[in-house]
Design a protein around this motif. Sequence first.
Motif, PDB file in Angstrom:
ATOM      1  N   TYR A  50       0.832  -1.209   0.000  1.00 40.21           N
ATOM      2  CA  TYR A  50       0.000   0.000   0.000  1.00 40.21           C
ATOM      3  C   TYR A  50       0.872   1.268   0.000  1.00 40.21           C
ATOM      4  CZ  TYR A  50      -3.922   3.072   1.171  1.00 40.21           C
ATOM      5  OH  TYR A  50      -4.876   4.068   1.155  1.00 40.21           O
ATOM      6  N   LEU A  51       1.886   1.271   0.854  1.00 37.27           N
ATOM      7  CA  LEU A  51       2.803   2.419   0.898  1.00 37.27           C
ATOM      8  C   LEU A  51       3.540   2.581  -0.426  1.00 37.27           C
ATOM      9  CD1 LEU A  51       4.396   2.231   4.460  1.00 37.27           C
ATOM     10  CD2 LEU A  51       2.924   4.045   3.544  1.00 37.27           C
ATOM     11  N   HIS A  52       3.958   1.442  -0.990  1.00 37.83           N
ATOM     12  CA  HIS A  52       4.696   1.502  -2.252  1.00 37.83           C
ATOM     13  C   HIS A  52       3.818   2.081  -3.366  1.00 37.83           C
ATOM     14  CE1 HIS A  52       7.789   0.614  -5.121  1.00 37.83           C
ATOM     15  NE2 HIS A  52       6.917  -0.022  -5.874  1.00 37.83           N
ATOM     16  N   GLU A  53       2.556   1.648  -3.423  1.00 37.37           N
ATOM     17  CA  GLU A  53       1.662   2.164  -4.472  1.00 37.37           C
ATOM     18  C   GLU A  53       1.411   3.664  -4.307  1.00 37.37           C
ATOM     19  OE1 GLU A  53       0.867   0.913  -7.260  1.00 37.37           O
ATOM     20  OE2 GLU A  53       1.756  -1.024  -6.820  1.00 37.37           O
ATOM     21  N   GLN A  54       1.342   4.131  -3.058  1.00 36.63           N
ATOM     22  CA  GLN A  54       1.168   5.573  -2.841  1.00 36.63           C
ATOM     23  C   GLN A  54       2.397   6.335  -3.353  1.00 36.63           C
ATOM     24  OE1 GLN A  54       0.157   4.964   1.393  1.00 36.63           O
ATOM     25  NE2 GLN A  54      -1.580   6.269   1.020  1.00 36.63           N
ATOM     26  N   LYS A  55       3.569   5.715  -3.144  1.00 36.41           N
ATOM     27  CA  LYS A  55       4.804   6.337  -3.643  1.00 36.41           C
ATOM     28  C   LYS A  55       4.784   6.392  -5.175  1.00 36.41           C
ATOM     29  CE  LYS A  55       9.730   5.523  -3.611  1.00 36.41           C
ATOM     30  NZ  LYS A  55      10.772   4.564  -3.291  1.00 36.41           N
ATOM     31  N   VAL A  56       4.348   5.284  -5.806  1.00 37.12           N
ATOM     32  CA  VAL A  56       4.290   5.251  -7.276  1.00 37.12           C
ATOM     33  C   VAL A  56       3.305   6.298  -7.794  1.00 37.12           C
ATOM     34  CG1 VAL A  56       3.694   3.840  -9.296  1.00 37.12           C
ATOM     35  CG2 VAL A  56       5.008   2.836  -7.425  1.00 37.12           C
ATOM     36  N   THR A  57       2.185   6.466  -7.104  1.00 36.13           N
ATOM     37  CA  THR A  57       1.220   7.498  -7.517  1.00 36.13           C
ATOM     38  C   THR A  57       1.904   8.869  -7.523  1.00 36.13           C
ATOM     39  OG1 THR A  57      -0.638   6.245  -6.628  1.00 36.13           O
ATOM     40  CG2 THR A  57      -0.987   8.601  -6.925  1.00 36.13           C
ATOM     41  N   GLY A  58       2.723   9.118  -6.504  1.00 39.90           N
ATOM     42  CA  GLY A  58       3.469  10.386  -6.446  1.00 39.90           C
ATOM     43  C   GLY A  58       4.412  10.535  -7.632  1.00 39.90           C
ATOM     44  N   LEU A  59       5.081   9.436  -8.004  1.00 44.47           N
ATOM     45  CA  LEU A  59       6.005   9.480  -9.154  1.00 44.47           C
ATOM     46  C   LEU A  59       5.242   9.793 -10.444  1.00 44.47           C
ATOM     47  CD1 LEU A  59       8.261   6.332  -8.461  1.00 44.47           C
ATOM     48  CD2 LEU A  59       8.845   8.731  -8.066  1.00 44.47           C
TER      49      LEU A  59
END
Length: 171
Positions: A91-100
């Motif tokens: 979940y945290l990783h996907e939020q980071k990818v959304t930011g990218l």
Amino acid sequence: MLKIEMETELNDQLNAELYSSYLYLSMSAYFEEKGLSGFAHWMRIQSQEELHHGMKIYDYIVERGGKVTMKPIEGPQVEWDTPVAVFENVYLHEQKVTGLINNLVDVAFELRDHATSNFLQWFVTEQVEEEASASEVLAKSKMLGGEGNALFLLDKELGARLPVFSFPVKN
Ligand code: FEO
């Protein structure tokens, strides 16, 4: 023709998608080792989806006359304390990818690269789905407390996940 700044940013995102694929494959291997084959299956499909995301960017760079540059892929985490910890990580990783992805859209706007802005909208929509599915599985795994029959049932449910995409091949 892609501007060099856009090409560099897209190549970085290609690398980030391949890292995501590698990370989720590592999570799949963790679940295999724990005997949770349904969880492992779900993660393997997630890994394939990320490879598909990467290949979409790869093909787009080529289509726009740019140069694809393969960069080293960082080694992913290989151990987690619990299945819940794995899905918290997802979940945290996907939020980071959304930011990218959002940053990438900002760059495309700044460069007035409307074709790339348009191309990236697919990823903007995809990230909504990616965050939602990660959040859903995280919530379900938290409800289980990681034990017994409920874990078995969730393993069975996750094991039924169907691949959304076929393996990326260029038409
Ligand atoms: Fe390619 Fe899960 O974002």
